[in-house]
Enzyme design. Structure first.
Site, PDB file in Angstrom:
ATOM      1  CB  SER A  69     -15.300  31.723  14.320  1.00 51.38           C
ATOM      2  OG  SER A  69     -14.711  32.969  14.422  1.00 51.38           O
ATOM      3  CG  ASP A 285     -13.532  35.370  17.352  1.00 53.72           C
ATOM      4  OD1 ASP A 285     -12.532  35.038  18.025  1.00 53.72           O
ATOM      5  OD2 ASP A 285     -13.712  34.979  16.182  1.00 53.72           O
ATOM      6  CG  ASP A 287     -12.249  30.962  16.725  1.00 54.27           C
ATOM      7  OD1 ASP A 287     -12.563  32.164  16.762  1.00 54.27           O
ATOM      8  OD2 ASP A 287     -11.853  30.393  15.691  1.00 54.27           O
ATOM      9  CB  ALA A 380     -12.526  46.350   9.096  1.00 55.86           C
ATOM     10  NE  ARG A 504     -16.499  40.305  -0.620  1.00 56.54           N
ATOM     11  CZ  ARG A 504     -16.876  39.604   0.446  1.00 56.54           C
ATOM     12  NH1 ARG A 504     -17.598  40.147   1.415  1.00 56.54           N
ATOM     13  NH2 ARG A 504     -16.560  38.333   0.557  1.00 56.54           N
ATOM     14  NE  ARG A 513     -20.530  39.816   4.265  1.00 61.09           N
ATOM     15  CZ  ARG A 513     -21.328  39.187   5.140  1.00 61.09           C
ATOM     16  NH1 ARG A 513     -22.398  39.799   5.613  1.00 61.09           N
ATOM     17  NH2 ARG A 513     -21.071  37.950   5.527  1.00 61.09           N
TER      18      ARG A 513
HETATM   19  P1  NG1 Z   1     -17.933  37.254   3.870  1.00 67.47           P
HETATM   20  O1  NG1 Z   1     -19.162  36.558   4.381  1.00 67.47           O
HETATM   21  O2  NG1 Z   1     -17.343  36.656   2.620  1.00 67.47           O
HETATM   22  O3  NG1 Z   1     -18.152  38.735   3.798  1.00 67.47           O
HETATM   23  C1  NG1 Z   1     -16.874  37.233   6.365  1.00 67.47           C
HETATM   24  C2  NG1 Z   1     -16.121  38.472   6.741  1.00 67.47           C
HETATM   25  C3  NG1 Z   1     -14.664  38.303   6.345  1.00 67.47           C
HETATM   26  C4  NG1 Z   1     -14.056  37.019   6.924  1.00 67.47           C
HETATM   27  C5  NG1 Z   1     -14.966  35.828   6.627  1.00 67.47           C
HETATM   28  C6  NG1 Z   1     -14.489  34.544   7.293  1.00 67.47           C
HETATM   29  C7  NG1 Z   1     -16.836  40.814   6.662  1.00 67.47           C
HETATM   30  C8  NG1 Z   1     -17.467  41.907   5.862  1.00 67.47           C
HETATM   31  N1  NG1 Z   1     -16.669  39.638   6.046  1.00 67.47           N
HETATM   32  O4  NG1 Z   1     -16.764  37.049   4.966  1.00 67.47           O
HETATM   33  O5  NG1 Z   1     -13.936  39.436   6.734  1.00 67.47           O
HETATM   34  O6  NG1 Z   1     -13.793  37.156   8.296  1.00 67.47           O
HETATM   35  O7  NG1 Z   1     -16.318  36.104   7.016  1.00 67.47           O
HETATM   36  O8  NG1 Z   1     -14.932  34.419   8.599  1.00 67.47           O
HETATM   37  O9  NG1 Z   1     -16.499  41.021   7.840  1.00 67.47           O
HETATM   38 ZN    ZN Z   2     -12.805  33.491  15.157  1.00 67.18          ZN
END
Ligand code: NG1
Ligand code: ZN
Length: 551
Positions: A69, A285, A287, A380, A504, A513
């Site tokens: 991705s 992005d 992919d 988002a 989280r 994060r």
């Molecule tokens: P994590 O790393 O769990 O925050 C991130 C993105 C998700 C989702 C996943 C899968 C943010 C804050 N988090 O998850 O929205 O896209 O990667 O690719 O953008």
């Molecule tokens: Zn992607």
């Protein structure tokens, strides 16, 4: 069960793809994802797992996508696609993790035998798979390992070549619905582009011509697909392609693409002399399953239109068309977001339709959206789509409009079901959806952007000793562990006007994060900084990641 695993063939092939002893793999929210050079054994084993999944589902075709991705070029990954084109069922994520971590060929065979027993797989059933990869340099050798897995177990495998993640999802659904009343389209790229192109042409027929749209292809596979799409669209939507260097080493997702734009909230430097003030532009992005729009205003300032803005634009348009068609009572539209949705977008949407908040991860959004007649979901970060339930599609088919306006709105809704890739977020399909709404509303980026004003926000990460000690509730908006931390966060948040913050553990990176927003920029930054500080102090943060002031 009439047959058994071809153990000898699997053994011989497995020995050619040994598991590195010092790596632990995990099938997470985005499948397996790590450095491409560590994934050879994983791809071989995924080939066998995909075949078993197909056998378990009576020979339905399973998809396998090789991609990482928006990650940098040295990374790669692989994920499975279930028969309706959706993500792999959650219970099989654990099987994938177990198989990938078997330390030797013998342990792998044993894990396979266990899986066949526990998942009640009838080995006499056929195994059918379709697979594809993005443009990453590590792709071809990983696909070879995957093919060795298919051969070892005797799967019927179809190579879809180099294509986008959403096109692979489309193939899976198209193959499995072929010749049924739910036929999703021709199972070819030509079929995909024709379906989207025809739907767009119907939707914008009679609308004034539009100025060219610039697409930042992230130097990835989206460049190939967007070029084909542009040829199908012709004058209906003039397209200018940028960042199409798919063979330049290190270029993929580098200072361009949807993740760069969303994370840095900046124009890709490569576009600074290309994009004209007022021109519409978007980034895919690596992919092509994420989409972020942006434009420069008259003064040259950058404005980003992210997944939340897309959800707002699209949901309001669908609600309007449903109303004009006279279907308000029969067809209920709802929106699904995560806690990362900007508070201003949630407010804008809640004033118009039901909004649900779910934990991060596409599968949560997708499943929640399935509960509405029309479910709009976007993260988002620009990943999302719209789902029309089977009942709703039947309603649209059978409905008798009583005025020309009703009839036109009904046609629009039917065309939207064709335009939108309902299997998964699809940057190109979403882009045509946005273009459709902008054309109908005669909006430029400026008008779209002014539907609501984003609250200033900040997303930061903190490296802690154990991110698993962070547990959340209420769709990840509140912490239950470490104990006491949430009330400290609440205490801080209350001191900021329009303040909101949550913490989280990431599902894809070894970090925690922290998100914060507030009415003004400096306050959002300060709140993020302070909450990150709390997390750091409570959870034994790594000194290297001590939160820095952003002011
Ligand atoms: P994590 O790393 O769990 O925050 C991130 C993105 C998700 C989702 C996943 C899968 C943010 C804050 N988090 O998850 O929205 O896209 O990667 O690719 O953008
Ligand atoms: Zn992607």
């Amino acid at each position: 069960m009439s047959s058994s695993l071809p153990v000898d063939a699997i053994k011989v092939a497995s020995d050619k793809h040994p598991k590195p002893s010092d790596v632990r793999y995990q099938y997470g929210t985005a499948g397996f994802r790590t450095l491409g050079k560590l994934l050879d054994s994983v791809l071989f084993r995924v080939g066998i797992l995909a075949a078993l999944r197909s056998k378990r589902l009576d020979g339905k075709t399973i998809g396998v996508m090789v991609t990482a991705s928006h990650n940098p070029e040295p990374d790669n990954g692989v994920k499975l696609v279930d028969p309706r084109g959706e993500m792999l069922e959650a219970s099989w994520e654990a099987h994938a993790t177990t198989l990938s971590n078997a330390s030797t060929t013998d342990a792998f065979i044993e894990a396979l035998e266990t899986l066949v027993q526990t998942a009640k797989i009838d080995l006499s059933k056929p195994a059918r798979v379709v697979y594809a990869r993005d443009t990453r340099p590590s792709g071809p050798s990983l696909v070879n390992a995957l093919e060795d897995g298919f051969k070892a177990i005797g799967a019927e495998a179809r190579d879809a070549g180099v294509t986008t993640t959403p096109i692979l999802h489309y193939f899976v659904r198209a193959i499995n619905t072929k010749g049924t009343p739910y036929s999703y389209g021709e199972d070819s790229e030509e079929g995909y582009f024709t379906k989207l192109g025809q739907a767009l042409k119907k939707l914008v027929a009679g609308r004034p011509p539009v100025s060219p749209l610039l697409i930042d292809c992230a130097n990835g596979v989206g460049a190939i697909a967007a070029k084909t799409l542009a040829a199908h669209l012709g004058d209906t939507l003039p397209i200018v392609l940028e960042n199409t260097a798919i063979t330049t080493e290190g270029a993929l997702n580098n200072a361009c693409g949807a993740d760069f734009v969303k994370t840095s909230q900046k124009l890709p430097p490569s576009l600074s002399n290309v994009l004209k003030p007022g021109q519409r532009a978007c980034s895919l992005d690596g992919d092509a399953d994420r989409l972020i729009y942006f434009y420069l205003d008259e003064r040259g300032s950058f404005h980003m239109l992210d997944g939340d803005k897309i959800a707002g634009l699209v949901a309001a348009f669908i609600v309007e068309q449903v109303k004009i068609a006279g279907l308000e009572e029969q067809v209920k539209v709802g929106v699904v977001q995560t806690a990362y949705a900007n508070g201003a977008s949630t407010k804008y949407l809640q004033e118009r339709l039901p909004v649900k908040c779910v934990p991060t991860g596409v599968k949560h959004l997708h499943h929640a959206a399935e509960r509405y007649d029309v479910g709009v979901y976007f993260e988002a970060n620009g990943h999302g789509t719209v789902l029309f339930s089977d009942d709703t599609q039947a309603t649209l088919r059978d409905y008798q409009p009583s005025t020309p306006a009703q009839s036109r709105a009904l046609e629009n809704l039917v065309s939207l079901t064709e335009l939108i890739n309902q299997t998964v977020g699809d940057a190109l399909s979403d882009m045509l959806l946005v273009e459709t709404v902008l054309s109908h509303k005669s909006y430029t980026g400026v008008e779209w952007d002014s539907l609501y004003v984003d609250l200033p926000n900040r997303l930061v990460k903190v490296v802690v000793s154990d991110r698993n000690s962070f547990k959340t509730e209420d769709a990840e908006r509140r912490l239950v562990s470490p104990p006491g931390l949430q009330s400290k966060i609440d205490g801080l948040v209350n001191r900021y006007q329009g303040g909101r913050s949550f913490v989280r553990p990431s599902g894809t990176e070894d970090v925690v994060r922290v998100y914060a927003e507030a009415n003004i920029r400096t306050q959002a930054d300060e709140l993020a900084f302070r909450v990150a500080g709390l997390v750091y102090d409570e959870a034994g943060g790594d000194p290297a990641s001590r939160p820095k002031e952003f002011l």
